[in-house]
Design a protein around this motif. Sequence first.
Motif, PDB file in Angstrom:
ATOM      1  N   GLY A  45       1.075  -1.520   0.295  1.00 21.06           N
ATOM      2  CA  GLY A  45      -0.305  -0.209  -0.401  1.00 21.06           C
ATOM      3  C   GLY A  45       0.734   1.372  -0.135  1.00 21.06           C
ATOM      4  N   ARG A  46      -0.450   2.439  -0.197  1.00 22.09           N
ATOM      5  CA  ARG A  46       0.754   3.628  -0.649  1.00 22.09           C
ATOM      6  C   ARG A  46       1.675   4.477   1.156  1.00 22.09           C
ATOM      7  N   LEU A  47       0.990   4.045   2.000  1.00 24.86           N
ATOM      8  CA  LEU A  47       1.837   3.936   3.575  1.00 24.86           C
ATOM      9  C   LEU A  47       3.076   3.414   3.146  1.00 24.86           C
ATOM     10  N   SER A  48       2.544   1.897   3.345  1.00 23.10           N
ATOM     11  CA  SER A  48       3.285   0.653   2.923  1.00 23.10           C
ATOM     12  C   SER A  48       4.764   1.216   2.711  1.00 23.10           C
ATOM     13  N   ARG A  49       4.138   2.160   1.623  1.00 18.90           N
ATOM     14  CA  ARG A  49       5.604   2.340   0.650  1.00 18.90           C
ATOM     15  C   ARG A  49       6.475   3.485   1.090  1.00 18.90           C
ATOM     16  N   MET A  50       5.721   4.762   1.791  1.00 17.57           N
ATOM     17  CA  MET A  50       6.451   5.888   2.344  1.00 17.57           C
ATOM     18  C   MET A  50       7.121   5.495   3.442  1.00 17.57           C
ATOM     19  N   ASP A  51       6.158   3.788   3.941  1.00 16.68           N
ATOM     20  CA  ASP A  51       7.668   3.999   5.230  1.00 16.68           C
ATOM     21  C   ASP A  51       8.892   3.237   4.608  1.00 16.68           C
ATOM     22  N   ALA A  52       8.450   2.748   3.631  1.00 16.17           N
ATOM     23  CA  ALA A  52       9.556   1.877   3.150  1.00 16.17           C
ATOM     24  C   ALA A  52      11.312   3.247   2.821  1.00 16.17           C
ATOM     25  N   MET A  53      10.534   4.003   2.460  1.00 13.75           N
ATOM     26  CA  MET A  53      11.548   5.161   1.551  1.00 13.75           C
ATOM     27  C   MET A  53      11.631   6.088   2.784  1.00 13.75           C
ATOM     28  N   GLN A  54      10.878   5.517   3.778  1.00 13.83           N
ATOM     29  CA  GLN A  54      11.966   6.543   4.775  1.00 13.83           C
ATOM     30  C   GLN A  54      12.966   6.190   5.584  1.00 13.83           C
ATOM     31  N   GLN A  55      12.486   4.235   5.398  1.00 12.07           N
ATOM     32  CA  GLN A  55      13.216   3.941   6.245  1.00 12.07           C
ATOM     33  C   GLN A  55      14.734   3.564   5.538  1.00 12.07           C
ATOM     34  N   GLN A  56      14.562   3.595   3.953  1.00 10.40           N
ATOM     35  CA  GLN A  56      15.346   3.817   2.793  1.00 10.40           C
ATOM     36  C   GLN A  56      16.741   4.715   3.314  1.00 10.40           C
ATOM     37  N   ALA A  57      15.534   6.110   3.440  1.00 15.77           N
ATOM     38  CA  ALA A  57      16.463   7.219   3.635  1.00 15.77           C
ATOM     39  C   ALA A  57      17.515   7.318   4.788  1.00 15.77           C
TER      40      ALA A  57
END
Length: 114
Positions: A45-57
Amino acid sequence: MTELSEPQIAQFREQLIALRAQLAGEDAGAAEWRKPVELDQQSVGRLSRMDAMQQQAMADAEARRRQTDIARIDAALTRIEEGDYGWCLTCGEAIAPKRLAIDPMATRCISCAA
């Protein structure tokens, strides 16, 4: 201030080498977190993807910090090999052993660092 003794320098060298190995190990272990984020909305989902992007950053920032520390360690090891370790790069005075015990990568005495 007094010059560091050979046993003190050897101890700092061992500490720096161990710290470098630890940082390199952490960097290798964190490689999974720095992988590109999957953009498939069907599986994430979009929020899970945003969370993953934050973790990546955050993982990228940590990797940059580790690489900076590894470069500082390499510079300290070079100073040891050249006989310049423990001397302030700014004023040329000895760096207190207590300061080096806290940060063995220190390049300045406490006066110049302030």
